[in-house]
Design a protein around this motif. Structure first.
Motif, PDB file in Angstrom:
ATOM      1  N   THR A   3     -11.575 -31.432  92.789  1.00  0.00           N
ATOM      2  CA  THR A   3     -11.783 -29.903  92.650  1.00  0.00           C
ATOM      3  C   THR A   3     -10.462 -29.271  92.133  1.00  0.00           C
ATOM      4  N   ASN A   4     -10.665 -28.250  91.225  1.00  0.00           N
ATOM      5  CA  ASN A   4      -9.565 -27.560  90.721  1.00  0.00           C
ATOM      6  C   ASN A   4      -9.778 -26.008  90.815  1.00  0.00           C
ATOM      7  N   GLU A   5      -8.928 -25.353  91.101  1.00  0.00           N
ATOM      8  CA  GLU A   5      -9.006 -23.838  91.057  1.00  0.00           C
ATOM      9  C   GLU A   5      -7.744 -23.150  90.552  1.00  0.00           C
ATOM     10  N   TYR A   6      -7.849 -22.380  89.718  1.00  0.00           N
ATOM     11  CA  TYR A   6      -6.854 -21.574  89.222  1.00  0.00           C
ATOM     12  C   TYR A   6      -6.960 -20.021  89.316  1.00  0.00           C
ATOM     13  N   LYS A   7      -6.313 -19.146  90.113  1.00  0.00           N
ATOM     14  CA  LYS A   7      -6.404 -18.055  90.457  1.00  0.00           C
ATOM     15  C   LYS A   7      -5.399 -17.034  90.476  1.00  0.00           C
ATOM     16  N   TYR A   8      -5.162 -16.139  89.464  1.00  0.00           N
ATOM     17  CA  TYR A   8      -3.950 -15.340  89.313  1.00  0.00           C
ATOM     18  C   TYR A   8      -2.677 -15.947  89.631  1.00  0.00           C
ATOM     19  N   GLY A   9      -2.653 -16.975  88.498  1.00  0.00           N
ATOM     20  CA  GLY A   9      -1.072 -17.788  88.741  1.00  0.00           C
ATOM     21  C   GLY A   9      -0.972 -18.899  89.548  1.00  0.00           C
ATOM     22  N   SER A  10      -1.833 -19.228  90.453  1.00  0.00           N
ATOM     23  CA  SER A  10      -1.645 -20.298  91.239  1.00  0.00           C
ATOM     24  C   SER A  10      -2.676 -21.619  91.204  1.00  0.00           C
ATOM     25  N   TRP A  11      -2.441 -22.632  91.500  1.00  0.00           N
ATOM     26  CA  TRP A  11      -3.235 -23.656  91.190  1.00  0.00           C
ATOM     27  C   TRP A  11      -3.727 -24.445  92.455  1.00  0.00           C
ATOM     28  N   TYR A  12      -5.011 -24.771  92.833  1.00  0.00           N
ATOM     29  CA  TYR A  12      -5.347 -25.544  93.939  1.00  0.00           C
ATOM     30  C   TYR A  12      -6.019 -26.584  93.319  1.00  0.00           C
ATOM     31  N   ASP A  13      -5.679 -28.043  93.504  1.00  0.00           N
ATOM     32  CA  ASP A  13      -5.844 -29.094  93.053  1.00  0.00           C
ATOM     33  C   ASP A  13      -5.978 -30.037  94.317  1.00  0.00           C
ATOM     34  N   HIS A  14      -7.342 -30.780  94.088  1.00  0.00           N
ATOM     35  CA  HIS A  14      -7.877 -31.466  95.311  1.00  0.00           C
ATOM     36  C   HIS A  14      -8.559 -32.657  94.691  1.00  0.00           C
ATOM     37  N   TYR A  15      -8.212 -33.889  94.892  1.00  0.00           N
ATOM     38  CA  TYR A  15      -8.840 -35.216  94.622  1.00  0.00           C
ATOM     39  C   TYR A  15      -8.779 -36.229  95.692  1.00  0.00           C
ATOM     40  N   TRP A  16     -10.003 -36.913  95.828  1.00  0.00           N
ATOM     41  CA  TRP A  16     -10.130 -37.763  96.777  1.00  0.00           C
ATOM     42  C   TRP A  16     -11.306 -38.635  96.346  1.00  0.00           C
TER      43      TRP A  16
END
Length: 119
Positions: A19-32
């Motif tokens: 799961t990857n999310e980019y919003k307003y200059g910040s990243w959230y990356d999650h893998y498992w």
């Protein structure tokens, strides 16, 4: 142990989620990834994902996958001839400049022989 369970005992189901999310200059990356045992009638939950084996035959596994997005379940079939199934492959993006956003969610289930990936 039944003959079908014995045949499948040398394999596992591996669920990979990214799961990857980019919003307003910040990243959230999650893998498992999670490993599930293959047994007729098994119903296993891990990290909120659930794999229920509906039917196990000599050649294929009929299963239902549940998670927060698929609460009603996704039914599918996986086999040694087709050992990789994409349960969800979604990507979205929009906006521009400082309002840009991007989201992706990929869920894959695969059959692996025990010992191939460190199991």
């Amino acid at each position: 142990m039944s003959n079908i369970n014995k045949k499948w005992s040398e394999y596992i189901l591996r669920l990979e989620r990214e799961t990857n999310e980019y919003k307003y200059g910040s990243w959230y990356d999650h893998y498992w990834n999670e490993v599930y045992e293959i047994k007729d009638g098994s119903d296993s939950t891990s990290r909120g994902e659930r794999i229920k084996i509906d039917e196990l035959t000599e050649n294929e596994i009929k299963f239902t996958f549940f998670d927060e997005e698929a609460q009603g379940g996704i039914e599918d079939v996986i086999s040694l001839e087709n050992p990789r199934v994409c349960l969800r492959g979604r990507s979205e993006r929009g906006g521009c400049n400082e309002y840009a956003w991007s989201r992706s969610d990929h869920v894959i289930l695969m059959i692996e022989k025990k010992g191939e990936m460190g199991e």
